[in-house]
Design an enzyme around this catalytic site. Sequence first.
Site, PDB file in Angstrom:
ATOM      1  N   HIS A   1     -10.441  -4.392 -19.235  1.00  0.00           N
ATOM      2  CA  HIS A   1     -10.942  -3.151 -18.913  1.00  0.00           C
ATOM      3  C   HIS A   1     -10.366  -2.037 -19.028  1.00  0.00           C
ATOM      4  CE1 HIS A   1     -14.684  -5.237 -20.148  1.00  0.00           C
ATOM      5  NE2 HIS A   1     -13.932  -5.848 -20.183  1.00  0.00           N
TER       6      HIS A   1
ATOM      7  N   LYS B   1      14.155   5.117   6.011  1.00  0.00           N
ATOM      8  CA  LYS B   1      13.599   5.669   7.665  1.00  0.00           C
ATOM      9  C   LYS B   1      14.695   6.521   8.340  1.00  0.00           C
ATOM     10  CE  LYS B   1      14.388   0.685   6.999  1.00  0.00           C
ATOM     11  NZ  LYS B   1      14.225  -0.660   8.183  1.00  0.00           N
TER      12      LYS B   1
ATOM     13  N   GLU C   1      12.552  -5.308  -4.252  1.00  0.00           N
ATOM     14  CA  GLU C   1      12.985  -5.540  -3.545  1.00  0.00           C
ATOM     15  C   GLU C   1      14.186  -6.304  -3.308  1.00  0.00           C
ATOM     16  OE1 GLU C   1      11.452  -4.032   0.815  1.00  0.00           O
ATOM     17  OE2 GLU C   1      11.497  -5.891   0.783  1.00  0.00           O
TER      18      GLU C   1
END
EC number: 5.3.1.9
Length: 550
Positions: free
Chosen positions: A387, A515, A356
């Site tokens: 793994h 937004k 960000e």
Amino acid sequence: MLKNINPTQTQAWKALTAHFESAQDMDLKALFAQDSERFAKYSARFGQDILVDYSKNLVNAETMQHLFALAKETDLQSAITAMFKGEAINQTEDRAVLHTALRNRSNSPVLVNGEDVMPAVNAVLAKMKAFSERVIGGEWKGFTGKAITDVVNIGIGGSDLGPYMVTEALVPYKNHLTMHFVSNVDGTHMAETLKNVDPETTLFLVASKTFTTQETMTNAHTARDWFLKAAGDEAHVAKHFAALSTNGKAVAEFGIDTDNMFEFWDWVGGRYSLWSAIGLSIILSIGYDNFVELLAGAHEMDQHFVNTPFESNIPVILALIGIWYNNFHGAESEAILPYDQYLHRFAAYFQQGNMESNGKYVDRNGNPVTYQTGPIIWGEPGTNGQHAFYQLIHQGTKLIPCDFIAPAVSHNLVGDHHQKLMSNFFAQTEALAFGKSAQAVQAELEKAGKSAAEIAALVPFKVFEGNRPTNSILVKQITPRTLGNLIAMYEHKIFVQGVIWNIFSFDQWGVELGKQLANQILPELADSAAVTSHDSSTNGLINAFKAFRA
């Protein structure tokens, strides 16, 4: 103000470009063979509790010389001074950047527009201390007279990731209160949390500076409705909700007593806000004194960052090595790999902190950059990652510089678990650096009794090229203070890279467009009418959604 210096036009960048022509063939085996003092030369200690080993990187003295020159030529020192002095270095929002003032344990004056912010910082800390002591001590009572047992922090982004990461990292220091964090506007997150708490003994913290953040306020109102089904009287809301906000009017309208509103300031960015009132959930989890230790640890790193020459400055060194890989080797990502289960959200926290901050394609002049900026940050705790994705790091085609972080002392001395964990920590960086040759593989297979044909067939697949770069960050133990050290170290690394890349690291306009469009789309979802106002893909998706839910 920050200077506008295109890094690619500096003499140091040009020198690094020329140096890379020969340095791209650098071999870690050879570097270590040529210099028995390499570890001593390319490692740094922070106090008595942290060792940063950067010797397993594809750098030599000339590389570092050019990188330090780049920091000086882009005037990093004046940028550091400007930030700590309270200059408005977040220029697109005309704001100072002073999360460092929140942890200024020296209490020396920090001026914003000529006014010392420290009295206000200390007043909020004192208010949080008094509030937390009442809740932790059982003096604070819910609407039926019972003490609080659970705390639900409702926030998103910096109002969630930081407090959640820290409370998880410091579980060994927690008290009897059970912490919950709700961030996602997906109702499932709140619904599942509410199944585990009792309205009579739950305190909700609503973390939103403006008290208008859509996700946070949607979740807050859902929590309020759930609470009132049990409590009935709206007057009881004040006993079970507190606000981390500056919007007193909206807080009061929600039903929260503004005496239980904890403010912070526009010079505190969201992803740097755990040091502020947003850290109230941390205090409620580990107690005020441990929170102060967290602040003190960060302040120690701040002092190191401000006062240490670049050649010994840990955040600067880590930042410059990151630039070497990002801009010259073409690495697109960095992995953060903590060998400590309590740090299981550390990589996620700095995924936000880094991406960000430095995920920008426009420079400080407003022009598109012609070079790479912020990398992709990712990671998981060891040994789980071994793994899962280490295969690609060891034998894939992508160069992925890694930070390995581990405590020498575990909080849980269970059998020989920690020795096994640490043996993997040491082994992985050794394997990544030095690999395994075809000759070594062949010898192993011969010893195992394989035939010549089997050996010839298997060798190519079992070779490890090595030369995969890593930093090893060894911490004596994860405590509030050393965690503060580590967080501030990474914060300053991110800042240094943003300065050198000539971008603004403290705004985040990239989150705004989605937004805005969501606010336009929301009313279109209220009925079953076909939507035609967007592109064909978005229209098709919305209309399919409406058909599915019908």
